[in-house]
Motif scaffolding. Structure first.
Motif, PDB file in Angstrom:
ATOM      1  N   HIS A  19      49.208  -9.073  16.810  1.00  0.00           N
ATOM      2  CA  HIS A  19      49.699 -10.257  16.876  1.00  0.00           C
ATOM      3  C   HIS A  19      48.947 -11.029  18.044  1.00  0.00           C
ATOM      4  N   ASP A  20      47.591 -11.508  17.727  1.00  0.00           N
ATOM      5  CA  ASP A  20      46.784 -12.001  18.696  1.00  0.00           C
ATOM      6  C   ASP A  20      46.760 -13.523  18.823  1.00  0.00           C
ATOM      7  N   ARG A  21      47.806 -14.051  18.437  1.00  0.00           N
ATOM      8  CA  ARG A  21      47.661 -15.605  18.362  1.00  0.00           C
ATOM      9  C   ARG A  21      47.858 -16.136  19.869  1.00  0.00           C
ATOM     10  N   GLY A  22      48.786 -15.491  20.589  1.00  0.00           N
ATOM     11  CA  GLY A  22      49.323 -15.740  21.902  1.00  0.00           C
ATOM     12  C   GLY A  22      48.074 -15.627  22.739  1.00  0.00           C
ATOM     13  N   ALA A  23      47.340 -14.574  22.683  1.00  0.00           N
ATOM     14  CA  ALA A  23      46.069 -14.228  23.578  1.00  0.00           C
ATOM     15  C   ALA A  23      45.180 -15.577  22.870  1.00  0.00           C
ATOM     16  N   LYS A  24      44.953 -15.826  21.784  1.00  0.00           N
ATOM     17  CA  LYS A  24      43.942 -16.670  21.651  1.00  0.00           C
ATOM     18  C   LYS A  24      44.230 -18.024  22.216  1.00  0.00           C
ATOM     19  N   VAL A  25      45.572 -18.465  22.162  1.00  0.00           N
ATOM     20  CA  VAL A  25      46.060 -19.758  22.629  1.00  0.00           C
ATOM     21  C   VAL A  25      45.585 -19.787  24.081  1.00  0.00           C
ATOM     22  N   VAL A  26      45.917 -18.362  24.833  1.00  0.00           N
ATOM     23  CA  VAL A  26      45.685 -18.497  26.442  1.00  0.00           C
ATOM     24  C   VAL A  26      44.245 -18.737  26.677  1.00  0.00           C
ATOM     25  N   ALA A  27      43.491 -17.874  25.698  1.00  0.00           N
ATOM     26  CA  ALA A  27      42.091 -17.747  25.979  1.00  0.00           C
ATOM     27  C   ALA A  27      41.555 -19.307  25.617  1.00  0.00           C
ATOM     28  N   ARG A  28      41.784 -20.095  24.859  1.00  0.00           N
ATOM     29  CA  ARG A  28      41.462 -21.194  24.692  1.00  0.00           C
ATOM     30  C   ARG A  28      41.823 -22.231  25.321  1.00  0.00           C
ATOM     31  N   SER A  29      43.100 -21.961  26.083  1.00  0.00           N
ATOM     32  CA  SER A  29      43.521 -23.107  27.509  1.00  0.00           C
ATOM     33  C   SER A  29      42.769 -22.698  28.484  1.00  0.00           C
ATOM     34  N   LEU A  30      42.464 -21.508  28.869  1.00  0.00           N
ATOM     35  CA  LEU A  30      41.711 -21.328  30.111  1.00  0.00           C
ATOM     36  C   LEU A  30      40.088 -21.862  29.876  1.00  0.00           C
ATOM     37  N   ARG A  31      39.696 -21.656  28.575  1.00  0.00           N
ATOM     38  CA  ARG A  31      38.324 -22.365  28.461  1.00  0.00           C
ATOM     39  C   ARG A  31      38.508 -23.782  28.629  1.00  0.00           C
ATOM     40  N   ASP A  32      39.600 -24.398  27.930  1.00  0.00           N
ATOM     41  CA  ASP A  32      39.559 -25.710  28.266  1.00  0.00           C
ATOM     42  C   ASP A  32      39.971 -26.159  29.724  1.00  0.00           C
ATOM     43  N   ALA A  33      40.412 -25.176  30.508  1.00  0.00           N
ATOM     44  CA  ALA A  33      40.335 -25.865  32.243  1.00  0.00           C
ATOM     45  C   ALA A  33      38.997 -25.120  32.768  1.00  0.00           C
ATOM     46  N   GLY A  34      38.169 -25.119  31.855  1.00  0.00           N
ATOM     47  CA  GLY A  34      36.587 -24.950  32.735  1.00  0.00           C
ATOM     48  C   GLY A  34      36.476 -23.432  33.107  1.00  0.00           C
ATOM     49  N   MET A  35      37.436 -22.418  32.637  1.00  0.00           N
ATOM     50  CA  MET A  35      36.796 -21.050  33.059  1.00  0.00           C
ATOM     51  C   MET A  35      36.164 -20.258  31.602  1.00  0.00           C
ATOM     52  N   GLU A  36      35.528 -19.226  32.168  1.00  0.00           N
ATOM     53  CA  GLU A  36      34.671 -18.363  31.196  1.00  0.00           C
ATOM     54  C   GLU A  36      35.426 -17.146  30.606  1.00  0.00           C
ATOM     55  N   VAL A  37      35.926 -17.150  29.471  1.00  0.00           N
ATOM     56  CA  VAL A  37      36.899 -16.159  28.983  1.00  0.00           C
ATOM     57  C   VAL A  37      36.029 -15.300  27.918  1.00  0.00           C
ATOM     58  N   ILE A  38      36.174 -13.785  28.349  1.00  0.00           N
ATOM     59  CA  ILE A  38      35.769 -12.986  27.534  1.00  0.00           C
ATOM     60  C   ILE A  38      36.725 -12.548  26.717  1.00  0.00           C
ATOM     61  N   TYR A  39      36.643 -12.359  25.103  1.00  0.00           N
ATOM     62  CA  TYR A  39      37.726 -12.035  24.432  1.00  0.00           C
ATOM     63  C   TYR A  39      37.340 -10.868  23.612  1.00  0.00           C
ATOM     64  N   THR A  40      38.042  -9.645  23.546  1.00  0.00           N
ATOM     65  CA  THR A  40      37.530  -8.503  22.765  1.00  0.00           C
ATOM     66  C   THR A  40      37.933  -8.319  21.701  1.00  0.00           C
ATOM     67  N   GLY A  41      38.877  -8.883  21.238  1.00  0.00           N
ATOM     68  CA  GLY A  41      39.750  -8.868  20.030  1.00  0.00           C
ATOM     69  C   GLY A  41      40.569  -7.624  20.061  1.00  0.00           C
ATOM     70  N   LEU A  42      41.244  -7.033  18.854  1.00  0.00           N
ATOM     71  CA  LEU A  42      42.458  -6.289  18.629  1.00  0.00           C
ATOM     72  C   LEU A  42      42.089  -4.785  19.321  1.00  0.00           C
ATOM     73  N   HIS A  43      43.316  -4.170  19.543  1.00  0.00           N
ATOM     74  CA  HIS A  43      43.339  -2.728  19.365  1.00  0.00           C
ATOM     75  C   HIS A  43      42.495  -2.082  20.458  1.00  0.00           C
ATOM     76  N   GLN A  44      42.547  -2.478  21.687  1.00  0.00           N
ATOM     77  CA  GLN A  44      41.601  -1.943  22.819  1.00  0.00           C
ATOM     78  C   GLN A  44      42.582  -0.791  23.606  1.00  0.00           C
ATOM     79  N   THR A  45      41.774   0.202  24.196  1.00  0.00           N
ATOM     80  CA  THR A  45      42.521   0.981  25.105  1.00  0.00           C
ATOM     81  C   THR A  45      42.381   0.683  26.095  1.00  0.00           C
ATOM     82  N   PRO A  46      43.270   1.129  27.174  1.00  0.00           N
ATOM     83  CA  PRO A  46      42.989   0.768  28.529  1.00  0.00           C
ATOM     84  C   PRO A  46      41.599   1.047  29.173  1.00  0.00           C
ATOM     85  N   GLU A  47      41.218   2.285  28.471  1.00  0.00           N
ATOM     86  CA  GLU A  47      39.726   2.774  29.309  1.00  0.00           C
ATOM     87  C   GLU A  47      38.704   1.416  28.687  1.00  0.00           C
TER      88      GLU A  47
END
Lengths: 134, 320
Positions: A19-47
């Motif tokens: 469920h990555d909709r929330g992550a994408k909404v946050v990524a987009r709104s941080l971008r619109d606030a002038g920040m640089e957002v790196i998005y890695t996609g799903l299923h990432q391990t903590p490492e």
């Protein structure tokens, strides 16, 4: 100097839920606030999240977890950053997190926690207040 | 500085951040690092949005790692012209390499710079070179026809195309089609791939002499661009692409024995640094003591014109 400090944030989706909709909404709104957002996609391990945060030179890592595994995954990222000497990177998270877990997660170094329904403005102003370019 | 040379990821990542943000200390470190550069092979990957650049880069990382070479990736995505923010998502397709210590992937936003790269990509490449990475892969933003800066920076430029994205007329236009050392016609399992390959070969054949004359100082002399069909999602054609890359590398290294070739390269590099130094200096002058404000006031009350004022500002730089 032609100096322009920007806030850089990694938005990550650890764990098995898709469920990555929330992550994408946050990524987009941080971008619109002038920040640089790196998005890695799903299923990432903590490492993977720790390694990516360090390579990308980010100031903060935001994690979205809907699977209920927040008690394991979020502190694992905090510990991983600490182990690599990158404890200055601010960790925050969002998802379905019961009140009981909130306190213990904050004690384990997750600086900000946001539950469903939080406005994007709240998250943006929290990031602006708590995250400074390194 | 020492940590960067010892390939400390954290130190390198932080220096890259300073470079990206234009922090003053970065310049003095870059000066010291310069004598450690010149060993890495620099490969540029460019092409239209959606042509499959990131997936192709992912495949190249895998192949170079199989050859035990270490790989740094510079992935450039556009900044929003309105908010100045950016979402950098190239590395989504490369995350299987996230835990490989022989791979360093760094995303950058263009921050208003045109040309397909950021304003400081050349410095970023120097840092990776000095850190000792064997390969530096530079992936540009998805480009149209005129974003050709990567060619000045890279030793080898790969232009990635997908079939059906342009007709014959597009193919004889100037711009990105002139900068390729290698064309990768990606997604070549789709209809129209053979036609795209045919048109490219025809175009190259017709322009043979022009290519060899014009690019003499950029391309290794005598190199004719290769056209390779790939399907990067399935790994098809990647062996052929690797062969072409190796052949070009050899041609490039041979060309470097010619002092004229090296001189042309150093000249380009210097002019790039000079242009940026001049701009930074001019900018800091304008921002100092309300100089820019005064300029705008003079324009507003009609007492001067932008041409005179720009000349005056540039002249004032020499007296600082």
């Amino acid at each position: 100097m032609d100096e322009e400090r920007k806030i850089r944030v990694l938005i990550a989706k650890p764990g098995l839920d898709g469920h990555d909709r929330g992550a994408k909404v946050v990524a987009r709104s941080l971008r619109d606030a002038g920040m640089e957002v790196i998005y890695t996609g799903l299923h990432q391990t903590p490492e993977m999240i720790v390694a990516t945060a360090i390579q990308e030179g980010v100031d903060a890592v935001g994690m979205s977890i809907m699977s209920g595994a927040h008690n394991v995954l979020m502190p694992a990222v905090v510990d991983g950053l600490l182990a690599k000497g990158a404890e200055d990177i601010v960790v925050f998270g969002g998802g379905i997190i019961p009140d009981d877990d909130m306190e213990s997660l904050k004690k384990k170094g997750i600086k900000g926690l946001f539950t469903p329904g939080t406005s994007t403005e709240t998250i943006i102003s929290w990031v602006r207040e708590n995250v400074k370019p390194s | 500085m020492e940590d960067v040379l010892n390939r400390d990821i954290r130190a390198g990542a932080r220096l890259l951040r300073w470079i990206d943000d234009g922090v003053g200390e970065a310049r003095s470190i870059l000066k010291q690092l310069y004598s450690h550069t010149g060993k890495a092979a620099i490969v540029g990957i460019t092409g239209n949005p959606g042509a499959g650049k990131s997936t192709l880069v992912d495949q190249l990382i895998t192949r170079y790692r199989a050859q035990k070479k270490t790989v740094a990736v510079v992935a450039v995505d556009p900044s929003s012209p309105f908010s100045g923010g950016a979402i950098l998502g190239d590395r989504i397709r490369m995350q299987e390499h996230a835990l490989d210590e022989g791979v360093f992937i760094r995303s950058f936003a263009t921050r208003g710079h045109l040309g397909g790269l950021t304003g400081t990509t050349a410095d970023v490449v120097h840092v990776f070179d000095a850190m000792g990475w064997d390969l530096v892969l530079v992936e540009t933003v998805g480009v149209g026809q005129d974003e050709v800066e990567v060619q000045r920076l890279a030793h080898t430029t790969v232009v990635v195309m997908a079939p059906g994205m342009g007709d014959e007329i597009q193919a004889i236009k100037a711009g990105i089609l002139e900068i390729a050392d290698i064309f990768a016609v990606n997604k070549s399992d789709r209809d129209g791939a053979d036609r795209t390959v045919r048109e490219l070969r025809l175009m190259l054949d017709m322009g043979k002499e022009a290519i060899q004359q014009q690019q003499e100082r950029v391309c290794p002399p005598g190199w004719m661009p290769r056209v390779i069909k790939t399907v990067s999602t399935k790994g098809e054609g990647i062996d052929e692409l690797m062969t072409a890359l190796a052949e070009h590398r050899k041609a490039y290294e041979n060309a470097c024995r010619d002092p004229n070739f090296v001189r042309a390269r150093l000249r380009r590099e210097f002019l790039d640094v000079f242009r940026r130094t001049l701009f930074t200096r001019g900018w800091s002058y304008l921002m100092h003591e309300d100089h820019l404000k005064e300029v705008v006031e003079k324009l507003q009350d009609g007492s001067s014109d932008p041409y005179t004022l720009a000349k005056q500002a540039v002249n004032a730089l020499g007296r600082l």
